[in-house]
Design an enzyme around this catalytic site. Sequence first.
Site, PDB file in Angstrom:
ATOM      1  N   CYS A 273      34.298  17.149  45.080  1.00  0.00           N
ATOM      2  CA  CYS A 273      33.593  15.927  45.517  1.00  0.00           C
ATOM      3  C   CYS A 273      34.439  14.742  45.052  1.00  0.00           C
ATOM      4  O   CYS A 273      34.135  14.110  44.051  1.00  0.00           O
ATOM      5  CB  CYS A 273      32.185  15.878  44.933  1.00  0.00           C
ATOM      6  SG  CYS A 273      31.204  17.353  45.253  1.00  0.00           S
ATOM      7  N   ALA A 274      35.505  14.447  45.789  1.00  0.00           N
ATOM      8  CA  ALA A 274      36.605  13.645  45.257  1.00  0.00           C
ATOM      9  C   ALA A 274      36.365  12.140  45.235  1.00  0.00           C
ATOM     10  O   ALA A 274      36.915  11.449  44.381  1.00  0.00           O
ATOM     11  CB  ALA A 274      37.876  13.940  46.035  1.00  0.00           C
ATOM     12  N   ALA A 275      35.623  11.598  46.195  1.00  0.00           N
ATOM     13  CA  ALA A 275      35.460  10.139  46.252  1.00  0.00           C
ATOM     14  C   ALA A 275      34.841   9.610  44.955  1.00  0.00           C
ATOM     15  O   ALA A 275      33.986  10.280  44.368  1.00  0.00           O
ATOM     16  CB  ALA A 275      34.585   9.772  47.446  1.00  0.00           C
ATOM     17  N   GLY A 277      38.049   8.953  44.193  1.00  0.00           N
ATOM     18  CA  GLY A 277      39.435   9.347  44.015  1.00  0.00           C
ATOM     19  C   GLY A 277      40.045   9.021  42.667  1.00  0.00           C
ATOM     20  O   GLY A 277      41.223   9.305  42.433  1.00  0.00           O
ATOM     21  N   LYS A 279      39.422  10.305  39.598  1.00  0.00           N
ATOM     22  CA  LYS A 279      39.778  11.525  38.861  1.00  0.00           C
ATOM     23  C   LYS A 279      40.885  12.279  39.586  1.00  0.00           C
ATOM     24  O   LYS A 279      41.727  12.922  38.956  1.00  0.00           O
ATOM     25  CB  LYS A 279      38.544  12.410  38.671  1.00  0.00           C
ATOM     26  CG  LYS A 279      37.439  11.760  37.847  1.00  0.00           C
ATOM     27  CD  LYS A 279      36.257  12.700  37.665  1.00  0.00           C
ATOM     28  CE  LYS A 279      35.107  12.024  36.931  1.00  0.00           C
ATOM     29  NZ  LYS A 279      34.460  10.984  37.761  1.00  0.00           N
ATOM     30  N   ASP A 297      35.728  15.641  50.562  1.00  0.00           N
ATOM     31  CA  ASP A 297      34.539  14.793  50.580  1.00  0.00           C
ATOM     32  C   ASP A 297      33.941  14.881  51.977  1.00  0.00           C
ATOM     33  O   ASP A 297      34.686  14.951  52.964  1.00  0.00           O
ATOM     34  CB  ASP A 297      34.858  13.337  50.231  1.00  0.00           C
ATOM     35  CG  ASP A 297      33.623  12.601  49.732  1.00  0.00           C
ATOM     36  OD1 ASP A 297      33.425  12.530  48.502  1.00  0.00           O
ATOM     37  OD2 ASP A 297      32.838  12.119  50.578  1.00  0.00           O
ATOM     38  N   ASP A 352      32.755  17.517  40.063  1.00  0.00           N
ATOM     39  CA  ASP A 352      32.117  16.272  39.613  1.00  0.00           C
ATOM     40  C   ASP A 352      30.982  16.019  40.594  1.00  0.00           C
ATOM     41  O   ASP A 352      31.149  15.356  41.618  1.00  0.00           O
ATOM     42  CB  ASP A 352      33.135  15.136  39.605  1.00  0.00           C
ATOM     43  CG  ASP A 352      32.582  13.857  39.002  1.00  0.00           C
ATOM     44  OD1 ASP A 352      31.902  13.942  37.968  1.00  0.00           O
ATOM     45  OD2 ASP A 352      32.821  12.780  39.577  1.00  0.00           O
ATOM     46  N   CYS A 403      27.537  12.003  36.028  1.00  0.00           N
ATOM     47  CA  CYS A 403      27.353  10.705  35.369  1.00  0.00           C
ATOM     48  C   CYS A 403      25.857  10.445  35.208  1.00  0.00           C
ATOM     49  O   CYS A 403      25.357   9.368  35.550  1.00  0.00           O
ATOM     50  CB  CYS A 403      28.033   9.590  36.153  1.00  0.00           C
ATOM     51  SG  CYS A 403      27.514   9.453  37.871  1.00  0.00           S
TER      52      CYS A 403
END
Length: 483
Positions: A273-275, A277, A279, A297, A352, A403
């Site tokens: 779940c990259a957005a 970006g 990390k 994503d 993430d 988070c």
Amino acid sequence: MLPRLVHKRGRCVEFRDDRRNRDNTLHINKSIVTMFYPKTPFYGKALLLENEVLKANSTALSRLLPWLCQTPRITTYRINTLRISVADYKAQLQAKLRSQYGQKAPNVYGLDELPEMLCIAPLDVAAEDLPVDDHLKQVIVDTSCGAALLRGAHIFAPGVLAMESNTQLQELVNVYADLPGKCKRGTATRYVCDEKIFLGVGQVQMQRHQLYKNNEKEESSPTGIAVRMQRNISGVPTLGDLSDANGLLQNLPSIVCVRVLGPQPGERILDMCAAPGNKTTHMAELMGDVGTIVALDNSANRLRAMQSKLANYSCIETHQFDATKAWHAAGNGPSSGPPPFASDSFDRILLDAPCSGLGNRPQLCSNVKQAKVLQSYPHIQRNLMAQAVPLLRPGGILVYSTCTITEAECEQLVAWTLRKFPQLRLMDATPKLGAPGLPLHPELSAEQCALLQRFGPSAENRVPNLDTVGFFIAKFQKASELR
């Protein structure tokens, strides 16, 4: 003499004039101006939602909830060491701070555990020393904009909900956040509300006629900084976002998260779940831009927004794809093509996960309004975990992070993962800067909780005075074979 702000951070506050009347009470304009600050992020829904946050550790709520409303006072930048040395970037930051604050410029320092990171200390002036002049005109913003201001941002044009009539360029104004959300955009009179939150003092850069255009034929919305903050009640320097190709404004636990994953040059890594970006680029930097990072994503808009950030890295490939369908069960052997992927395709995986985001301090007013919304996230997180495990090669490393601070999305998700996938074992989530996981007996042993990393109120963290957002990290390793 200007009145002073008398308060403790995270509590209700009062502004009082230093002049005393005969009865020894402090007054400003013959009245005490009482200012409000929230003690829970769940405005109007406290009883309904607070019980969903911590169930096994409900006694910790009385400390956790006010902490979520308060502002992390440390600002952190991650340095791209492929482009610039940390020492050179530090010198640039210090010069910027000296130009703005002179001899009162805050300290810039590093942490041994995160050599690519620099911290900016808060201003060495207590919030209660911030002068407040109730004669100043007022600007109103929403709580999302207000949270950004408390972390050092300025107010951009779209964020100005209301500005009083006849406010002039360069005029100083008091800035408030509208907690109830009842202020109408474009309001020209003083917004009267007992639950607006005083944020600080700013200087006007755009006037009402620029912010609220009456010509309906004009299609473009105003852009740029409308109010440049001079000082906020959090003490965080008002620098705005200084991010560029050399350094990125990023929360400390997010930097820790990638260090826990430990990407190595030449490896094949999946960022599920990259957005946005951040990390992803950190992984590329730690790998020396050598290897392959597959960034997924499911949003085309989020992927497009990432492209400028990723353009300088040759090891990153992006795919618009739903990560809950990333595993191709019928695939034979590791695959290097587009998703879905065959089993055992990756050396390391970062999950993430989408989450309730309750750790994003300051939470002046959470976007979560219903218990069922909080309850929906673990279902998504479990689906993602069920895809990640078969995609990881034997002996590979999987890091799960959020988070947020709810037990259901953190410790309980770890307990479910260990029950569901016996081929996984918990590893120590080093480097350790946060606190251990919360107790969850009998689902997790004390030894297992000690391997986890939870960022909460600073006294609980392993590093003293580490004032960060709320965050959670768990590290797993996949066994080479079932015992």
